[in-house]
Design an enzyme around this catalytic site. Structure first.
Site, PDB file in Angstrom:
ATOM      1  N   HIS A  52       4.151  -6.199 -11.480  1.00 42.92           N
ATOM      2  CA  HIS A  52       4.006  -6.795 -10.146  1.00 42.92           C
ATOM      3  C   HIS A  52       5.106  -7.796  -9.789  1.00 42.92           C
ATOM      4  O   HIS A  52       4.845  -8.816  -9.155  1.00 42.92           O
ATOM      5  CB  HIS A  52       2.643  -7.478 -10.021  1.00 42.92           C
ATOM      6  CG  HIS A  52       1.474  -6.529  -9.969  1.00 42.92           C
ATOM      7  ND1 HIS A  52       1.573  -5.257  -9.462  1.00 42.92           N
ATOM      8  CD2 HIS A  52       0.178  -6.692 -10.348  1.00 42.92           C
ATOM      9  CE1 HIS A  52       0.378  -4.670  -9.530  1.00 42.92           C
ATOM     10  NE2 HIS A  52      -0.483  -5.507 -10.061  1.00 42.92           N
ATOM     11  N   HIS A  77      -2.691  -7.035  -2.939  1.00 43.07           N
ATOM     12  CA  HIS A  77      -3.544  -6.966  -4.125  1.00 43.07           C
ATOM     13  C   HIS A  77      -4.899  -7.637  -3.881  1.00 43.07           C
ATOM     14  O   HIS A  77      -5.410  -8.334  -4.746  1.00 43.07           O
ATOM     15  CB  HIS A  77      -2.811  -7.624  -5.303  1.00 43.07           C
ATOM     16  CG  HIS A  77      -3.229  -7.128  -6.650  1.00 43.07           C
ATOM     17  ND1 HIS A  77      -4.312  -7.639  -7.323  1.00 43.07           N
ATOM     18  CD2 HIS A  77      -2.713  -6.158  -7.452  1.00 43.07           C
ATOM     19  CE1 HIS A  77      -4.440  -7.040  -8.488  1.00 43.07           C
ATOM     20  NE2 HIS A  77      -3.472  -6.121  -8.592  1.00 43.07           N
ATOM     21  N   GLU A 128      -4.573  -0.483  -4.044  1.00 43.95           N
ATOM     22  CA  GLU A 128      -3.185  -0.879  -3.845  1.00 43.95           C
ATOM     23  C   GLU A 128      -2.356   0.314  -3.360  1.00 43.95           C
ATOM     24  O   GLU A 128      -1.986   1.181  -4.148  1.00 43.95           O
ATOM     25  CB  GLU A 128      -2.614  -1.430  -5.151  1.00 43.95           C
ATOM     26  CG  GLU A 128      -3.434  -2.566  -5.750  1.00 43.95           C
ATOM     27  CD  GLU A 128      -3.197  -2.717  -7.244  1.00 43.95           C
ATOM     28  OE1 GLU A 128      -2.018  -2.834  -7.650  1.00 43.95           O
ATOM     29  OE2 GLU A 128      -4.187  -2.699  -8.005  1.00 43.95           O
TER      30      GLU A 128
END
Length: 346
Positions: free
Chosen positions: A105, A175, A309
C-alpha cells in the site's frame, strides 16, 4: 447539498481539516485531508434510522497510529509488490518492505500518512498532493488529485487523476472498511456479497499473487450469485485458510460501471453498490483486525468491517499478463469508483 469544513487537529505544524458532505436526503460523507481518510458515512436503514457504515476514529492521533489503512487512499500502489522492488527500463527501484519481505500500500509513508492540500468544489472536496521523485522509492514527481463528490442520488464518486514527469507505477484505491449494520452493531459475517467475476487470483504464503487465475465456480469465491461472507470465513478451502479464514483476494471484474459489486446487510436493509473502471477488486474481510483498541467506541475484533478495494491487480509489475500499472511520463492517469447507498425494497 452542502459542505461543512472544520478543524480536525494538527500534525507536524500542518493543519488537518475535516470536510462533511451532506446531501438533501441527509446522507453524509466525512473525510479529512490527512490520507484523504473517510472517517464516517451516514446512511439510512430500512426503518429510516441514520447511522454510520464505516470503521473510523474520533481523533487525528488515532489515525496517525492506525495500522489498518483505515478509510484512506493508499498508494502509489495499492496491494503488495513482491520483494519490495521492481524494474523499469532496466533500472531497479527499491521500496520499503513494510509487510514482511514485501511492499504494501505504498510503504511506510504512503498516500495514507501525508497531509494533502484540500479545496471545496461543487458538491464535494478535492485533495491534491505532490509525491516527490524518490518518495518511498518510487521514481518521478507525481502530481495526484483525489476528488470526493456526493449527489442527491446518494452516490459518492471518488475520482483519481495524476501525472508524472518520469515513468512510474500507480494504482490508487480507497481502503474503507464497510459495515452496513449501522454504528458497528454487528460484524459483517451475515452480510451478503455479489461480484460479477468469474476468476480470482491465487495467493502464495506471503499473500502475493502467484500469477494464476482460478475459476470461482464450485468454490467459496463464487459471488456471481449473492453469497454470505461467513461461508468463506468458515471454509476449509486452502486459500480462505491461508489469509486467516476469510478473504484477502483480488477478483478480476467481468464488467465495469454495471452494478458489478453489491454488498448487503439483510437485517438493516442497507445496500452498497460499487461501480468502477478498474480491472479488479480486492475483497478483504477484516481477518487481521486485532481484539485491541476500538473504532468509535466499539471494540475492535475480527470481521468487524469489509474492504472492497477497486484497483489494478496487485503486483502487476511482476506479471506481464496482468493489466499494467505503469504510468508513462506526461500520461494522464484517471480512475473513477462510485459508491451507491440504497435500501432493499420490502
Amino acid at each position: 447539498m452542502k459542505v461543512i469544513r472544520e478543524s480536525f487537529g494538527q500534525i507536524d505544524h500542518q493543519t488537518v481539516t475535516k470536510f462533511t458532505l451532506i446531501n438533501d436526503h441527509g446522507v453524509e460523507v466525512t473525510a479529512i485531508n490527512y490520507g484523504c481518510i473517510i472517517t464516517k458515512i451516514v446512511t439510512p436503514d430500512k426503518n429510516g434510522h441514520y447511522e454510520n457504515i464505516v470503521l473510523g476514529h474520533d481523533s487525528l492521533n488515532d489515525y496517525v497510529q492506525d495500522p489498518y489503512f483505515l478509510g484512506a487512499v493508499v498508494g502509489r500502489v495499492g496491494g503488495r509488490i513482491r520483494g519490495g522492488s521492481f524494474e523499469l527500463d532496466g533500472e531497479t527501484y527499491t521500496l520499503a518492505k513494510n509487510n514482511g519481505h514485501n511492499h504494501l500500500h505504498g510503504g511506510n509513508m504512503g498516500f495514507n500518512k501525508v497531509v494533502w492540500d484540500a479545496e471545496v468544489v461543487e458538491d464535494g472536496v478535492r485533495f491534491s498532493y505532490l509525491s516527490p521523485d524518490g518518495e518511498e522509492g518510487y521514481p518521478g514527481n507525481l502530481h495526484i488529485q483525489v476528488t470526493y463528490t456526493l449527489d442527491n442520488h446518494n452516490e459518492l464518486k471518488i475520482q483519481y487523476e495524476a501525472q508524472t514527469d518520469k515513468k512510474t507505477l500507480l494504482t490508487a484505491t480507497n481502503h474503507s472498511y464497510f459495515n452496513l449494520s449501522g454504528d458497528l452493531k454487528r460484524d459483517i459475517l451475515a452480510h451478503t456479497l455479489k461480484i460479477k467475476s468469474d476468476r480470482f487470483l491465487e495467493l502464495d504464503h506471503e499473500f502475493i499473487p502467484t500469477g494464476d487465475f482460478v475459476e470461482v465456480k464450485d468454490t467459496p469465491f463464487d459471488f456471481r450469485s449473492e453469497s454470505i461472507i461467513e461461508a468463506g470465513t468458515s471454509s476449509a478451502h486452502p486459500q480462505n485458510v491461508l489469509v486467516g479464514d476469510g478473504y484477502d483476494h483480488p477478483f478480476l471484474l467481468n464488467t465495469n460501471h454495471d452494478h458489478e459489486i453489491v454488498l448487503k446487510d439483510p437485517e438493516s436493509g442497507r445496500i452498497l453498490t460499487i461501480e468502477t473502471d478498474e480491472a479488479g477488486v480486492v475483497v478483504y474481510s477484516g481477518n487481521s483486525l486485532e481484539s485491541e483498541g476500538d473504532f468509535l467506541g466499539v471494540p475492535s475484533r475480527k470481521y468487524l468491517g469489509i474492504c472492497l478495494e477497486t484497483q489494478a491487480l496487485p503486483d502487476a509489475i511482476h506479471h506481464s499478463h496482468f493489466p499494467s500499472t505503469i504510468l508513462d511520463k506526461e500520461q494522464r492517469y484517471s480512475s473513477v469508483t462510485i459508491y451507491k447507498f440504497g435500501i432493499e425494497k420490502k
